[in-house]
Design an enzyme around this catalytic site. Structure first.
Site, short mmCIF file in Angstrom:
data_model
loop_
_atom_site.label_atom_id
_atom_site.label_comp_id
_atom_site.label_asym_id
_atom_site.label_seq_id
_atom_site.Cartn_x
_atom_site.Cartn_y
_atom_site.Cartn_z
N SER A 71 -55.63 25.77 -39.58
CA SER A 71 -56.41 25.42 -38.40
C SER A 71 -55.50 25.24 -37.21
CB SER A 71 -57.18 24.12 -38.64
OG SER A 71 -56.27 23.01 -38.61
N ASP A 72 -56.06 25.38 -36.01
CA ASP A 72 -55.33 24.92 -34.84
C ASP A 72 -55.29 23.40 -34.92
OD1 ASP A 72 -54.03 24.83 -32.39
OD2 ASP A 72 -55.28 26.39 -31.51
N TRP A 73 -54.44 22.79 -34.11
CA TRP A 73 -54.20 21.35 -34.22
C TRP A 73 -55.46 20.56 -33.86
CZ3 TRP A 73 -50.72 23.97 -36.08
CH2 TRP A 73 -49.44 23.53 -36.38
#
Length: 335
Positions: A71-73
């Protein structure tokens, strides 16, 4: 980027397959990408981190992607949906993909154990491909000559030349006595953007400094800012800072680092900094200094290269005060 954490992009399948997917498909099938990061936003009603069509149906099934999906942060919004629909790794830490939240779903049958096995297998597969487990594995030398040549070649390949009238390029420094460099990007070390695109290189040089170095002292270099970019205030270059009590005129800033937020007591670290332009993030600014309970006092003699009217501004995370000749000009001493 506007509302990227909540916006829903509605795109039909034909547009996805004909316009948006081809570059990603090429990266996976031709470029042999090992890891994919999903975006923050929703696509056709589902967050990208839990979008079965994107992650499972297209990426892993149609394109045969056998690496892992992260995932992105902070882009994960659920445990069950994200785990079931194709996300393998939650970044930067575990809020939804934790033993406390995943294990009950496995035990009650909502998430099959084979789904967890597949996620682990994908991450281990990439780690073995990258030879992380080999005894002789060493991180590559970040400033090796071969890597520098590769970076230079990539940078040159990214330059777009609109017109080279009379073959003026490449420039022969010996043929010119005067050169003008114009623009807000010329005298600033723009080595990256915000967030993850911010990279601090081991060596860096602004375009203006590079021109000065290449042409040498026999050519007069003229610089003009031109149009300033909106909200852009460049940091003061180190050549404008001088040690306040040094009669030899050495460049530098006297720095005192304290293990408290009030600049009190004896400083723990005393050193010379070249400029005030730091990205400490959540780390300590110096050895022996606590990472979230410190203050710094900088003293310097500021000498601009030309006489004129200057605007001084500060940009900090937490409090800052700016004094000139003992007079406080900026007082933003707050958390």
């Amino acid at each position: 980027e506007t509302n990227r954490m909540s916006i829903n992009a509605t795109v039909d399948k034909r547009a996805l397959y004909e316009i948006y997917f081809p570059a990603f498909k090429a990266a996976v099938q031709e470029g042999k990408t090992e890891a994919i990061m999903c975006a923050y936003n929703k696509l056709n009603g589902s967050y990208c981190s839990e979008n079965k069509f994107l992650l499972t149906d297209v990426l892993k099934t149609e394109w045969k992607f056998d690496g892992f999906v992260m995932s992105d942060w902070g882009a994960v919004h659920s445990t069950e949906n994200a785990a079931a629909e194709g996300l393998d790794l939650e970044m930067p830490g575990g809020e939804f993909f934790t033993a406390e939240k995943l294990l009950p779903l496995v035990k009650n049958g909502k998430i099959q154990e084979t789904v967890i096995d597949d996620k682990i297998r994908r991450m281990l597969r990439v780690m073995f491909r990258m030879k992380f487990f080999e005894s002789h594995f060493n991180k590559p030398e970040p400033n090796a000559p071969a890597q520098r040549l590769t970076a230079l070649d990539v940078a040159r390949s990214g330059i777009v030349l609109l017109k080279n009238e009379k073959n003026i390029l490449p420039i022969n420094p010996a043929h010119y006595k005067s050169v003008a460099v114009i623009g807000p990007n010329a005298d600033v070390l723009r080595t990256g953007g915000g967030g993850s695109s911010q990279v601090v290189p081991m060596q860096s040089e602004s375009p203006l400094d590079g021109v000065r170095r290449i042409f040498g002292k026999n050519t007069k270099i003229h610089f003009a800012l031109g149009a300033r970019l909106g909200g852009d205030v460049p940091s003061i270059e180190q050549r404008c800072f001088f040690l306040p009590n040094d009669s030899a005129g050495k460049n530098g800033i006297e720095a005192e680092y304290f293990n408290n937020i009030a600049l009190t007591g004896k400083p723990t670290v005393v050193r010379i900094d070249s400029a005030i332009n730091f990205y400490w993030n959540d780390e300590s600014p110096a050895e022996g200094i606590e990472k979230d309970n410190f203050s710094v006092r900088w003293k310097t003699k500021l000498k601009p290269e030309t006489t004129g009217l200057y605007e001084l501004t500060t940009a900090t995370d937490d409090g800052v005060r700016l004094f000139i000749n003992g007079k406080i000009l900026i007082d933003d001493w707050s958390d």
